[in-house]
Scaffold this motif. Structure first.
Motif, short mmCIF file in Angstrom:
data_model
loop_
_atom_site.label_atom_id
_atom_site.label_comp_id
_atom_site.label_asym_id
_atom_site.label_seq_id
_atom_site.Cartn_x
_atom_site.Cartn_y
_atom_site.Cartn_z
N THR A 253 0.85 -1.28 0.01
CA THR A 253 -0.01 0.00 0.24
C THR A 253 0.89 1.14 0.17
O THR A 253 2.09 0.86 0.33
N PRO A 254 0.40 2.42 -0.25
CA PRO A 254 0.99 3.69 -0.14
C PRO A 254 2.01 3.77 0.98
O PRO A 254 2.96 4.43 1.06
N THR A 255 1.27 3.47 2.20
CA THR A 255 2.01 3.81 3.46
C THR A 255 3.46 2.88 3.59
O THR A 255 4.34 3.35 3.90
N VAL A 256 3.08 1.66 3.11
CA VAL A 256 4.05 0.74 3.35
C VAL A 256 5.24 0.87 2.30
O VAL A 256 6.43 1.09 2.43
N HIS A 257 4.88 1.30 1.22
CA HIS A 257 5.66 1.69 0.24
C HIS A 257 6.58 2.98 0.43
O HIS A 257 7.92 3.01 0.57
N ALA A 258 6.15 3.86 1.43
CA ALA A 258 6.72 5.26 1.78
C ALA A 258 7.62 4.72 2.88
O ALA A 258 8.88 5.01 2.84
N LEU A 259 7.42 3.83 3.78
CA LEU A 259 8.12 3.37 4.66
C LEU A 259 9.38 2.40 4.36
O LEU A 259 10.53 2.87 4.49
N LEU A 260 9.16 1.69 3.46
CA LEU A 260 10.55 0.94 3.00
C LEU A 260 11.18 1.85 1.95
O LEU A 260 12.38 1.47 2.13
N SER A 261 10.70 2.61 1.50
CA SER A 261 11.34 3.58 0.72
C SER A 261 12.45 4.56 1.58
O SER A 261 13.58 4.62 1.27
N GLY A 262 11.83 4.81 2.95
CA GLY A 262 12.56 5.30 3.76
C GLY A 262 13.73 4.62 4.22
O GLY A 262 14.72 4.99 4.73
N VAL A 263 13.30 3.36 4.78
CA VAL A 263 14.26 2.53 4.93
C VAL A 263 15.31 2.29 4.16
O VAL A 263 16.86 2.09 4.48
N VAL A 383 11.57 10.33 10.94
CA VAL A 383 10.31 9.98 11.52
C VAL A 383 9.52 9.59 10.00
O VAL A 383 9.74 10.08 8.84
N LEU A 384 9.26 8.24 10.16
CA LEU A 384 8.44 7.62 8.89
C LEU A 384 7.06 6.97 9.24
O LEU A 384 6.89 6.72 10.16
N PRO A 385 6.18 6.96 8.14
CA PRO A 385 5.08 6.48 8.40
C PRO A 385 5.07 4.99 8.14
O PRO A 385 6.00 4.27 7.81
N TYR A 386 4.10 4.27 8.95
CA TYR A 386 3.74 2.98 8.86
C TYR A 386 2.43 2.34 9.22
O TYR A 386 1.61 3.13 9.64
N THR A 387 2.18 1.20 8.77
CA THR A 387 0.82 0.46 8.71
C THR A 387 1.01 -0.61 9.87
O THR A 387 1.89 -1.34 10.09
N LEU A 388 -0.04 -0.44 10.71
CA LEU A 388 -0.16 -1.17 12.19
C LEU A 388 -0.90 -2.72 11.41
O LEU A 388 -1.82 -2.32 10.75
N SER A 389 -0.40 -3.70 11.80
CA SER A 389 -1.05 -5.11 11.37
C SER A 389 -2.35 -5.29 12.43
O SER A 389 -3.11 -6.29 11.76
N GLY A 390 -2.39 -4.65 13.31
CA GLY A 390 -3.79 -4.92 14.17
C GLY A 390 -4.75 -3.76 13.96
O GLY A 390 -4.74 -3.24 12.84
N GLY A 391 -5.62 -3.40 15.19
CA GLY A 391 -6.45 -2.25 14.89
C GLY A 391 -6.45 -1.53 16.14
O GLY A 391 -6.03 -1.83 17.20
N THR A 392 -7.13 -0.37 16.04
CA THR A 392 -7.36 0.61 17.20
C THR A 392 -8.70 0.84 17.26
O THR A 392 -9.46 0.98 16.11
N ASP A 393 -9.16 1.93 18.20
CA ASP A 393 -10.24 2.62 18.20
C ASP A 393 -10.63 3.68 17.09
O ASP A 393 -11.53 4.13 17.30
N ASN A 394 -9.32 3.90 16.46
CA ASN A 394 -9.72 4.72 15.40
C ASN A 394 -10.56 4.36 14.36
O ASN A 394 -11.39 5.04 13.73
N LYS A 395 -10.81 2.94 14.32
CA LYS A 395 -11.68 2.40 13.24
C LYS A 395 -13.35 2.97 13.74
O LYS A 395 -13.92 3.22 12.82
N SER A 396 -13.33 3.03 14.98
CA SER A 396 -14.94 3.34 15.34
C SER A 396 -15.07 4.90 15.03
O SER A 396 -15.93 5.36 14.51
N LEU A 397 -14.09 5.92 15.40
CA LEU A 397 -13.90 7.16 15.09
C LEU A 397 -14.11 7.49 13.90
O LEU A 397 -14.83 8.37 13.40
N ALA A 398 -13.55 6.74 12.97
CA ALA A 398 -13.60 7.09 11.33
C ALA A 398 -15.26 7.03 11.14
O ALA A 398 -15.22 7.73 9.99
#
Length: 448
Positions: A253-263, A383-398
């Motif tokens: 995904t775009p987030t993972v792509h950005a992270l790996l590019s930064g690494v 500072v780099l972006p990343y994707t969480l493999s789990g989930g948070t309460d941000n799903k509900s607020l969305a």
């Protein structure tokens, strides 16, 4: 960036957030808020009462409410310097996954400090952040400081079972609490890892979706001594094996792509998004965080429970299994179609719990403020972006159109396997990480 000015007399008269955060965290760790997923876990009301007391003590007027007996959440709104700006939600959850005491080196609900670390269930998921939020909010109120914009501070129940009795209930039944809010900050982001000798903070801008699914196989019940070509256990076992062994394809995904590019930039390693070996090398360069990131380059589906039969010589008419599936943003339909195919003709799929994947930009004023707050305490860090493999309460607020980020700032020693602490044995967090976190969080709330 400088810390907002305070009255020296007031500062001397009251403990600071750095003074309080460890004690608050210990208090929370000592409240058993284990969430077994069946409504039987104790403690959420006790934790909510503790949070209420902490907020009321400094003059705030929080609201406590229950979705069911004992399933309590707390919300308070703090007026900001600029009330015309959209509000920010700062939220945590007070429940934790269960812990088997016999597997731990220490009492999982003892809240002990040993060799500069706080030990206990919830030390990283997420009573550390709960304590940082409480400590910073208390300090701001005592010093007469207001956040840059209206701040909705929330402590939810039930996150560890999907939020039905916590954030989801609040969103569905009390949306007024979040009126005017457009952004949110919560757990599992802002922590540091070592990449090629460079301290790097991972800011969570995406999280995989959740599909807890039941596989149901129907067959013909009968005597265990007979030939049975419609054996539900056989059908189920074959489906579980196919799903558990399925090689899900690489999908960045775009987030993972950005992270790996930064690494790649930090390490000098090549980055070819079509080459699984190149991707794996970049993931491995993240050290302990590779556990998180390695699960975000593809969809996953893990069998977690099996149930069938009641006697050794009786072939049951049905058999059940449970899957924990996590899908990437934009790939839910594709993942479900794959699971239906792998399950086969004799097995049906039922939803136990499903929730969306999230992906938001690594850009904007709030992201800039989070990065600046980190740099103020750790100049020169990446500072780099990343994707969480789990989930948070941000799903509900969305569901209310609120854009959520993971930012519980912790500066961690490279030797600490932080990812293993989540839902793991001997969960612990360094005391210095907590004091670092309150400094970063205090700066952020003053400026964002």
């Amino acid at each position: 960036m400088t810390t907002p000015a305070t009255d020296p007399g007031t500062q001397a008269a009251h403990p600071t957030a750095e003074d309080e955060v460890v004690g608050i965290c210990q208090d929370l760790l000592r409240i058993d808020t284990s969430n077994y997923g069946d409504g039987s876990g104790p403690g959420e009301r006790d934790a909510a009462e503790y949070v209420m007391g902490s907020l009321c003590e400094v003059g705030l007027d929080p609201e406590i409410f229950e979705s069911a007996p004992g399933r309590a959440s707390v919300v308070v709104r703090m007026p900001g310097v600029d009330p015309a700006r959209p509000a920010l939600v700062l939220h945590g959850h007070t429940d934790v996954v269960p812990a088997a005491a016999e597997d731990w080196t220490v009492d999982p609900f003892g809240g002990e400090e040993i060799d500069g670390l706080l030990w206990g269930r919830g030390a990283v998921d997420m009573k550390d952040m709960d304590a940082m939020i409480l400590a910073v909010v208390r300090q701001m109120v005592r010093e007469g400081r207001r956040p840059a914009r209206d701040l909705v501070v929330a402590f939810f129940a039930d996150e560890e079972a999907g939020g039905r009795f916590g954030a989801r209930y609040a969103v569905d039944h009390r949306p007024d609490l979040f009126e005017g809010a457009t952004e949110a900050i919560s757990e599992v982001g802002g922590f540091s890892v070592d990449v090629a000798g460079r301290r790097t903070y991972l800011l969570q801008t995406a999280e995989k979706g959740i599909g807890w699914l039941r596989l149901v196989a129907d067959g013909r019940a009968g005597h265990g001594s007979q030939v049975n070509t419609e054996n539900a256990v056989t059908h189920l076992a074959a489906a579980v094996a196919r799903i558990g062994n399925h090689p899900w394809p690489l999908q960045l995904t775009p987030t993972v792509h950005a992270l790996l590019s930064g690494v790649a930039d930090l390490t000098g390693l090549p980055f070819d998004p079509e080459d699984p070996d190149a991707v794996d090398r970049l993931v491995d360069a993240l050290g302990p965080a590779a556990r998180f990131v390695g699960a975000t380059v593809r969809n996953t589906a893990n069998p977690t429970q099996l149930q069938a039969g009641y006697k050794s010589n009786v072939i049951p008419g049905t058999a059940h299994a449970v899957l924990d599936t996590r899908f990437l943003p934009g790939y839910e339909d594709e993942a479900r179609a794959t699971l239906e195919r792998l399950a086969g003709d004799h097995v049906r799929i039922e939803d136990l719990h499903r929730d969306r994947a999230l992906e938001v930009p690594f850009a904007g004023d709030l992201v800039d403020a989070m990065v600046s707050a980190l740099h103020a305490e750790d100049p020169g860090a990446t500072v780099l972006p990343y994707t969480l493999s789990g989930g948070t309460d941000n799903k509900s607020l969305a569901r209310l159109g609120i854009t959520g980020y993971g930012f519980a700032p912790l500066q961690l020693p490279p030797s600490l396997d932080f990812a293993a602490m989540f839902h793991g044995v001997d969960e612990r967090v360094p005391v210095q990480s907590l004091t670092f976190g309150v400094r970063v969080l205090d700066r952020l709330l003053a400026t964002c």
